[in-house]
Each structure stands twice: as structure tokens, then as C-alpha cells.
Design an enzyme around this catalytic site. Structure first.
Site, PDB file in Angstrom:
ATOM      1  N   ASP A 279       0.881  -1.161   0.035  1.00  0.00           N
ATOM      2  CA  ASP A 279       0.033  -0.091  -0.027  1.00  0.00           C
ATOM      3  C   ASP A 279       0.839   1.258  -0.207  1.00  0.00           C
ATOM      4  OD1 ASP A 279      -2.599   1.123   0.410  1.00  0.00           O
ATOM      5  OD2 ASP A 279      -2.028   1.976   2.228  1.00  0.00           O
TER       6      ASP A 279
ATOM      7  N   GLU B  47       1.829  -0.434  -4.981  1.00  0.00           N
ATOM      8  CA  GLU B  47       0.917   0.409  -5.529  1.00  0.00           C
ATOM      9  C   GLU B  47       1.666   1.971  -5.756  1.00  0.00           C
ATOM     10  OE1 GLU B  47      -3.199   2.920  -3.918  1.00  0.00           O
ATOM     11  OE2 GLU B  47      -1.499   2.636  -2.414  1.00  0.00           O
TER      12      GLU B  47
END
Ligand code: GLC
Length: 523
Positions: free
Chosen positions: A205, A267
Site C-alpha cells: 500500500d 501501489e
């Protein structure tokens, strides 16, 4: 892995499971690990290779699990460690790899470290794990710099003794200080914890976050939220993509190298292709999400540009390109492309374009059913973006509505008890898995068929594309290695098909013409 064989992820199709919304086994209206386990047969039938599970760790759910209070335990809402182990074992039994989210940029404000930091004095060891600073102005009453939160409002919150702490997302998600050795050691422990339980990899993330520049200089006020994806090149945004982040990725890579056959995908919302490439250097992450297809309009030139840029960005690195049309942070693509029948026709066309490309595809749960975004009533909205923006941005709930499985009324088999954490549209009866499974014209059938051909045909070989000349509003490319041709028509009129035998078309064909809003595979 055989000597010289490609790693399993090189051409894999990942299926992103937004755990809250996939399948609910215990009737509380929230999806869970047992729910996923009960639907593995469906995922095998669909034909995907790997799962990515969004965070299921202990969390107060201020950002639905992206606020992690204990990264090495399962939140009771989703199950427990035994349920996780059972899921991994069964998924492997179905031939599916299991990858999970890792949230290293921040913790929950309920994490024991942050609670200790709040109880400790400014300058203490405990505060040093986060980014506490004195404020500016009279009595330090102004935030330490002008940074804004991605979710809206200032990126700083003041604590009772007058100091401020940094949170690039919600105030319940304090940013960690990655210069702290204990923070780094803890990440290694978390990686090993899940690797030892058999996971095949991680989705990282905010992989372009974590490292912060010395002195925390002000940002250009014109910098926009990363997830808006419209950052221009000349904007200075010291919140993200600082060079120090690469050491953290090297640390992650070192751990993964000790577990052969495991991988990480970051990401990475970074606009510049050269900077994007840094993240997938040979000693960093194996793959990087790029969001070029998410940002492209349904327009042949814009899609072609997105494809070319995605390929060029990774060309020199040896990493496979990745492709995403939707995820849990963006408006679903049926809706982005115009909604209704038009949006669906275009989504079908883009599914074949995406699955024709070399590299790794990420399917977001529900896109294989052609789910649109849902216009939710105000009372139902839960995304922190809604509150943080002062009710000006509706947030991401509309793409997170639970999946319809079967039957005629909500929750369409999502939950035994008929409950669902977000209201499901009553007209989704026609979009259930049950309704689509045996219908050869359905979106689900298109995905199943496409995935099967992709897996079994030799035409998908090779990493390079050759572009053909095509009429305005259209394109056609050929996979140089295998010979697959993919043609897309985004213009208003039918165009002649390139020569070849049709393998699959996204919609009805008109003789040897490719109709508008349609794509086709040929060999
Ligand atoms: C990532 C996630 C998003 C989350 C944010 C903060 O962008 O995809 O859902 O809100 O990070 O963790």
C-alpha cells in the site's frame, strides 16, 4: 521453479478481493475469510491465477482496514488466524496463489505504538516512531507545514500537549517514521509472519509514500491528491516519491528473496515514468501497479498512449508491465465509460484489450460481472473522504458495494442473513453470478472465455507489441512473439477487420466489420 522458467506472476491474472464485499459467511453483512473460502470454486472456474486480499488485519476500520492496529493478527470481523490458514491451504488446493496487502506507510491510531506515543513526552523514543513536530506560529498553534491529507483537510492533527502528528490519510492513520530502526525491524517481522504462513506475496500500500524529506518542506499548494491521478510534472510534492523510499523496498526484497517464489507489487501513483521505473529495479519490487489504463478515456488514442507508456516505463527494468481497469479506490469502469449499455459494451471491449497485453492483469472483484458504480444515499456513505472533504467528495463506497451471487433480492446471496454493509441495488438480480454463469452473452462468460483462451493459446507469447495502421478512433496491435492480434474500435462507425481468424469478440460482429465500441482477438 525450473531453472530459467518464468516466475509464476510474469503473465498472471490476479483477482483483487475487497474482503468486506466479496462473501459473508457469518451473516453480519460484512465479507470475511470463510466467505472467500466458500467461493474458491468460483474463482477457479473464472480462471484467475492469484488472489490479492485487501487488509483483514486487526483494525478499528476508520479506513476499512487500511488503518492497521495489529499487522500480525486477523480482525475478528473477518475471522481468525485459523480461518486464514484454512483459506491459504484451500486456495493452494484450487491452484490459486494468495497475496495480501501490506500497509507500511501508517498504522491505526489504536496501534499500541501510537497509544504509547500519545502517553509519552515530546522528544521521547515512543514519539520517534511517528512524525510528531512542534507547530508554527504563536504558541505553535499552526501546523508544522502546509501538507494536506489525501482524504482532504490538513495532514496534521494536534495532540493535547500541543505537538502535531502527520497523517497523509485520515487522522486515524498516523504516518510512521521510516528512519526509525524499530519500525523497519517490525516490517521484517510482519513479512516473515505471513510468509511463514504460506502467502505467495504482498501488495504494498502507498509504496511511493513512507520516506519523508528532511525538514518536511512545504508542498506546492497546487499538488493534488495522489489518487486523483492528475498530478502534473512541474508540481513539487514532497509528500510522496522521496528517494529514501527505495531503501525500504530493498529491505522488503531481501526478505522475499529468502522465500523463493514469492513476490511484491507496489501501489505506485507516480506520474513520471522514469521515477516509476526505479521501484521495479532488480533489487526492489517485482511489479508496480501503474494506473495509466484507469486514467485513459475510452478512446483509441488515449488507450494506446496508456499502453505505450506502461510498456516503456518498465522496458529497461526487466519487470513485467501491469494492467488495471478498476480497483477499490476508483469509479468502476462500466460507469467511467458512460454507464448503462454503452458503458458495458465499452467495458467488454476494454477487457479484451487488457487481457491481450503482455504482463500481469489485475481484475477487481465484480468487474467480471460488469458491476457499475452505485450512487449511494448520503446516509450510507462510510469512506472517510466524505467527512474529511466536508461532504463535497462522495468517496469510494460506490465501487465497494458487495457482490451479487444469486437470487432475486438483496443481498443476492452475499450474506446468509440478507444483510450487506452497503445497500445493494434491487435491480442487480440480472447481474448475479447465478444469472450470468450459463448465459453465453454475459460479461462473466466473456471473462471466463477470454481467460481460458489466454491460458491455453500459444498466441499470447512475447513481450513486444507491433502496432498496425488503423482508421481514426481505432487501433490494432499484434503480440510479436505469439501472433495474437487485438483490434479496438472506439469510433462511431464500423471499420474493416484486420485479416485473421476471430478467436473472440467483445460483442456481435457485422460480417467482416468491427462495429463501434467493440474489440476482437484474431490469429
Ligand atoms: C491506498 C489504498 C486506499 C487507502 C490508502 C491509505 O491508496 O488503496 O484504499 O485508503 O492507501 O491506506
Amino acid at each position: 521453479m525450473d531453472e530459467g522458467a518464468l516466475p509464476w506472476w510474469q503473465n498472471a491474472v490476479f483477482y483483487q478481493i475487497y474482503v468486506r464485499s466479496f462473501a459473508d459467511s457469518d451473516g453480519d453483512g460484512v465479507g470475511d475469510l470463510e466467505g472467500i473460502r466458500s467461493r474458491l470454486g468460483y474463482l477457479e472456474l473464472l480462471g484467475v491465477d492469484a488472489l490479492w486480499l485487501t487488509p483483514f488485519f486487526r483494525s478499528p476500520m476508520a479506513d476499512h482496514g487500511y488503518d492497521v492496529a495489529d499487522p500480525r493478527d486477523v480482525d475478528p470481523l473477518f475471522g481468525d488466524l485459523a480461518a486464514f490458514d484454512a483459506l491459504v491451504a484451500d486456495a493452494h488446493g484450487h491452484g490459486l496463489k494468495v497475496t495480501i496487502d501490506l500497509v507500511p506507510n501508517h498504522t491505526s491510531d489504536q496501534h499500541v505504538w501510537f497509544q504509547q506515543a500519545l502517553r509519552s513526552a515530546p522528544g521521547s523514543r515512543e514519539r520517534g516512531r511517528y512524525l510528531f513536530r512542534d507547530g508554527q506560529g504563536h504558541g505553535g498553534s499552526l501546523p508544522p507545514n502546509n501538507w494536506t491529507s489525501v482524504f482532504g483537510g490538513p495532514a496534521w492533527t494536534r495532540v493535547p500537549d500541543g505537538q502535531w502528528y502527520l497523517h497523509l490519510f485520515a487522522p486515524q492513520q498516523p504516518d510512521l517514521n521510516w528512519d526509525d530502526s524499530e519500525v523497519r525491524a517490525d516490517l521484517v517481522q510482519t513479512l516473515r509472519f505471513w510468509l511463514d504462513r504460506g502467502v505467495d506475496g504482498f501488495r504494498i500500500d502507498v509504496a511511493h509514500g513512507m520516506a519523508k524529506p528532511a525538514g518536511l518542506p512545504d508542498m506546492d499548494p497546487n499538488a493534488v491528491a495522489i489518487m486523483a491521478g492528475t498530478q502534473s510534472h512541474d508540481v513539487v510534492d514532497p509528500r510522496f516519491d522521496n528517494d529514501g523510499v527505495h531503501d525500504i523496498h530493498r529491505l522488503i526484497r531481501k526478505v522475499l528473496d529468502g522465500y523463493p517464489g514469492t513476490m511484491a507489487v507496489g501501489e505506485i501513483w507516480v506520474e513520471r515514468d522514469d521515477r516509476f521505473a526505479f521501484y521495479v529495479r532488480p533489487d526492489e519490487l517485482h511489479l508496480g501497479f501503474n494506473f495509466k489504463l484507469v486514467e485513459a478515456d475510452f478512446d483509441a488514442d488515449s488507450v494506446r498512449r496508456a499502453i505505450d507508456r506502461s510498456l516503456t516505463a518498465v522496458q529497461a527494468t526487466g519487470a513485467a508491465p501491469t494492467w488495471t481497469l478498476s480497483n477499490h479506490d476508483v469509479v468502476r469502469h462500466v460507469t467511467r465509460y458512460g454507464g448503462g449499455d454503452l458503458g458495458t459494451r465499452r467495458a467488454r471491449a476494454m477487457a479484451l484489450v487488457e487481457l491481450a497485453l503482455p504482463g500481469v492483469t489485475f481484475i477487481y472483484n465484480g468487474e467480471e460481472l460488469g458491476l457499475p458504480n452505485v450512487d449511494l444515499p448520503d446516509w450510507a456513505l462510510q469512506d472517510p473522504v466524505w467527512e474529511r472533504s466536508g461532504h463535497t467528495e462522495r468517496g469510494r463506497d460506490g465501487c465497494r458495494v458487495p457482490l451479487p451471487w444469486e437470487g432475486e433480492i438483496p443481498s443476492f446471496g452475499f450474506s446468509r442473513a440478507g444483510a450487506a454493509w452497503l445497500p445493494m441495488p434491487t435491480h442487480w438480480a440480472g447481474l448475479t453470478v447465478e444469472a450470468q454463469l450459463e448465459d453465453p452473452e454475459s460479461m462473466l462468460s466473456l471473462y471466463r472465455h477470454a481467460l481460458e483462451i489466454r491460458k491455453t493459446s500459444g498466441a499470447f507469447g512475447g513481450e513486444e507489441l507491433e502496432w498496425y495502421g488503423a482508421p481514426p478512433g481505432c487501433f490494432a496491435f499484434r503480440r510479436k512473439g505469439g501472433g495474437l492480434i487485438c483490434a479496438l474500435n472506439t469510433s462511431a462507425a464500423p471499420v474493416p477487420l484486420p485479416p485473421g481468424e476471430i478467436l473472440l469478440a467483445s460483442g456481435p460482429m457485422e460480417g467482416n466489420q468491427l462495429p463501434p465500441e467493440t474489440s476482437v482477438w484474431l490469429v
